[in-house]
Scaffold this motif. Sequence first.
Motif, PDB file in Angstrom:
ATOM      1  N   UNK A  82      10.063 -10.955 -11.366  1.00  0.00           N
ATOM      2  CA  UNK A  82      10.770 -10.222 -12.403  1.00  0.00           C
ATOM      3  C   UNK A  82      10.354  -8.782 -12.541  1.00  0.00           C
ATOM      4  N   UNK A  83       9.639  -8.225 -11.600  1.00  0.00           N
ATOM      5  CA  UNK A  83       9.241  -6.829 -11.683  1.00  0.00           C
ATOM      6  C   UNK A  83      10.453  -5.917 -11.713  1.00  0.00           C
ATOM      7  N   UNK A  84      10.534  -5.068 -12.692  1.00  0.00           N
ATOM      8  CA  UNK A  84      11.653  -4.141 -12.815  1.00  0.00           C
ATOM      9  C   UNK A  84      11.410  -2.959 -11.896  1.00  0.00           C
ATOM     10  N   UNK A  85      12.445  -2.540 -11.178  1.00  0.00           N
ATOM     11  CA  UNK A  85      12.289  -1.411 -10.277  1.00  0.00           C
ATOM     12  C   UNK A  85      11.824  -0.189 -11.058  1.00  0.00           C
ATOM     13  N   UNK A  86      10.780   0.449 -10.513  1.00  0.00           N
ATOM     14  CA  UNK A  86      10.263   1.646 -11.152  1.00  0.00           C
ATOM     15  C   UNK A  86       9.218   1.337 -12.209  1.00  0.00           C
ATOM     16  N   UNK A  87       9.088   0.071 -12.623  1.00  0.00           N
ATOM     17  CA  UNK A  87       8.102  -0.294 -13.621  1.00  0.00           C
ATOM     18  C   UNK A  87       6.709  -0.172 -13.033  1.00  0.00           C
ATOM     19  N   UNK A  88       5.793   0.419 -13.781  1.00  0.00           N
ATOM     20  CA  UNK A  88       4.448   0.603 -13.271  1.00  0.00           C
ATOM     21  C   UNK A  88       3.674  -0.711 -13.353  1.00  0.00           C
ATOM     22  N   UNK A 112      19.805  12.669   7.525  1.00  0.00           N
ATOM     23  CA  UNK A 112      19.919  13.576   6.384  1.00  0.00           C
ATOM     24  C   UNK A 112      21.097  13.232   5.489  1.00  0.00           C
ATOM     25  N   UNK A 113      20.803  13.186   4.180  1.00  0.00           N
ATOM     26  CA  UNK A 113      21.818  12.997   3.142  1.00  0.00           C
ATOM     27  C   UNK A 113      22.559  11.665   3.247  1.00  0.00           C
ATOM     28  N   UNK A 114      21.894  10.666   3.836  1.00  0.00           N
ATOM     29  CA  UNK A 114      22.434   9.301   3.828  1.00  0.00           C
ATOM     30  C   UNK A 114      21.510   8.407   3.008  1.00  0.00           C
ATOM     31  N   UNK A 115      22.056   7.382   2.346  1.00  0.00           N
ATOM     32  CA  UNK A 115      21.205   6.486   1.557  1.00  0.00           C
ATOM     33  C   UNK A 115      20.070   5.898   2.392  1.00  0.00           C
ATOM     34  N   UNK A 116      18.909   5.762   1.761  1.00  0.00           N
ATOM     35  CA  UNK A 116      17.752   5.202   2.439  1.00  0.00           C
ATOM     36  C   UNK A 116      17.694   3.695   2.218  1.00  0.00           C
ATOM     37  N   UNK A 147      18.194  12.747   0.059  1.00  0.00           N
ATOM     38  CA  UNK A 147      19.006  11.767  -0.668  1.00  0.00           C
ATOM     39  C   UNK A 147      18.088  10.946  -1.559  1.00  0.00           C
ATOM     40  N   UNK A 148      18.480  10.747  -2.800  1.00  0.00           N
ATOM     41  CA  UNK A 148      17.640   9.996  -3.716  1.00  0.00           C
ATOM     42  C   UNK A 148      17.552   8.534  -3.298  1.00  0.00           C
ATOM     43  N   UNK A 149      16.406   7.924  -3.536  1.00  0.00           N
ATOM     44  CA  UNK A 149      16.188   6.523  -3.188  1.00  0.00           C
ATOM     45  C   UNK A 149      16.786   5.648  -4.284  1.00  0.00           C
ATOM     46  N   UNK A 150      17.471   4.596  -3.881  1.00  0.00           N
ATOM     47  CA  UNK A 150      18.175   3.739  -4.837  1.00  0.00           C
ATOM     48  C   UNK A 150      17.226   2.836  -5.608  1.00  0.00           C
ATOM     49  N   UNK A 151      16.281   2.231  -4.917  1.00  0.00           N
ATOM     50  CA  UNK A 151      15.330   1.319  -5.549  1.00  0.00           C
ATOM     51  C   UNK A 151      13.926   1.784  -5.217  1.00  0.00           C
TER      52      UNK A 151
END
Length: 475
Positions: free
Chosen positions: A23-29, A380-384, A405-409
């Motif tokens: 259940x770890x939330x993405x970006x949660x420390x 370059x500029x494609x989703x990772x 390109x920003x990372x989605x998760x």
Amino acid sequence: MMIHGFGFLSLSASLVLPWVLTGLVQGQRITDSLVKDVRQLSTVQEIPLPSRKLISQVSTATTYYVSGNGNDRNRGLSTSSPFRTIQRAADLTNPGDTVLIMDGVYKNASPVGTVLDIKRSGTANAWITYKAYPGDKPKLQNNGWHGIWIHNGASYIDVNGLEIVGNNGNINRAYALSQKYNKLNPLTNGNGITIDGDNNSRSHHISILNNKIHDCGGGGISVMESDYVTVDNNKVFNNAWYSVYGASGISLLNNWNSDNGNSQKYKNFVTRNEVYNNQMLVPWIQNGKYQDGNGIIVDRSRNNTAGSTLNAYQGRTLIADNISYKNGGSGIHTYESDHVDIVNNTTYLNNQTAGIMYGQIMSNYSGDIQVINNILYSAPNKPIDLKNQSTNVTFNYNLYNNNGYSVNAVGPNDIMADPQFINPSIGDFRLKRTSRAVDSGYKSNYILNNLKTDFLGNPRISGSGLDRGAYEMQN
């Protein structure tokens, strides 16, 4: 034949490692105490990869020999009296038998046929093995539906050290496009190796090891409605080009429960494979779109769409130590599937098909997915990476290139940096010693027990820590 393919919102994606916090939330420390508490990250039963050697065989086992210079009227019991076709030996096999295939080119006997049709089973203690004779390099050349077809419930089968070549070299894209509505043409749709759970006669305990599968219009290794499948140390490339069905390099479709296995136990292993240039050059007949052509995909194992009558798959799948690059779709992909761990893989410049923006690793309509210790490198500029309509998905301890390109998760221990590959232009994805991927991966007893070696078979720990990606820097 392998029949699958999906639009953007019907592609696989989402993986969860049992050793990552549920259940770890993405970006949660993650707090320091939790990161240090390995036991909390080791909830899955520690099951080592299956032995790559044939399980003990009965004393009465027979060894058959096949050679490009043989004759099917021979006895097939020695190198001096080998069969000419592998099928002749296959039709004689019993549990514990081995078929040793010597140098030669082996072709399908009829235009719509198969080079090797496996319908006879081994047993848990006496597998049937098909493998290259020591030092030889036999080639199965196929322009029919399958190079190797494992079906009719055949189980406890080991295929080891063979080369399977499809028909791509004999046709071109113009011809394939002229056949884009033809589902019945094996010249464009043939697979390399097919494990086919059809007509309620499904296979289990199959090992596909150390093979080279390439230039098949359909899938490279296509697994359907099967269980306990190991795909290890294969080279799979130039497949899926011309099929109308939407194929990929390595595909597990509609995984099937052969027993009461649960999500805490690994049943399928896709490990140490090199998978590249698998791409759709003909649109999927279902919707006219160019899609799939993934390197590795776990596809629809929830079994709740496309008319599947199977129950949702309960076992776990481990995808580890693979190199997946320059494929048309994702490097690694899950769609409508659960209980998948994607660990220590290197993915590079996938999404080669125009319009595909899935990322190097994608979780799509999936759950209980862990994406840990991987290297993801996009153009370059494609989703990772991409997480679409998925739940309980953890990305952590991965390395992403900084491609604008920003990372989605993003996980709290993911980093963005140049991985510093030795020479990716020639497929050398080993790391330089100055790479930030070296010694910075997540390490636990769980990982060490299940990932003892890297892509090359070297020890997984060599230094102060575990590296990210498919290679481990050796001191």
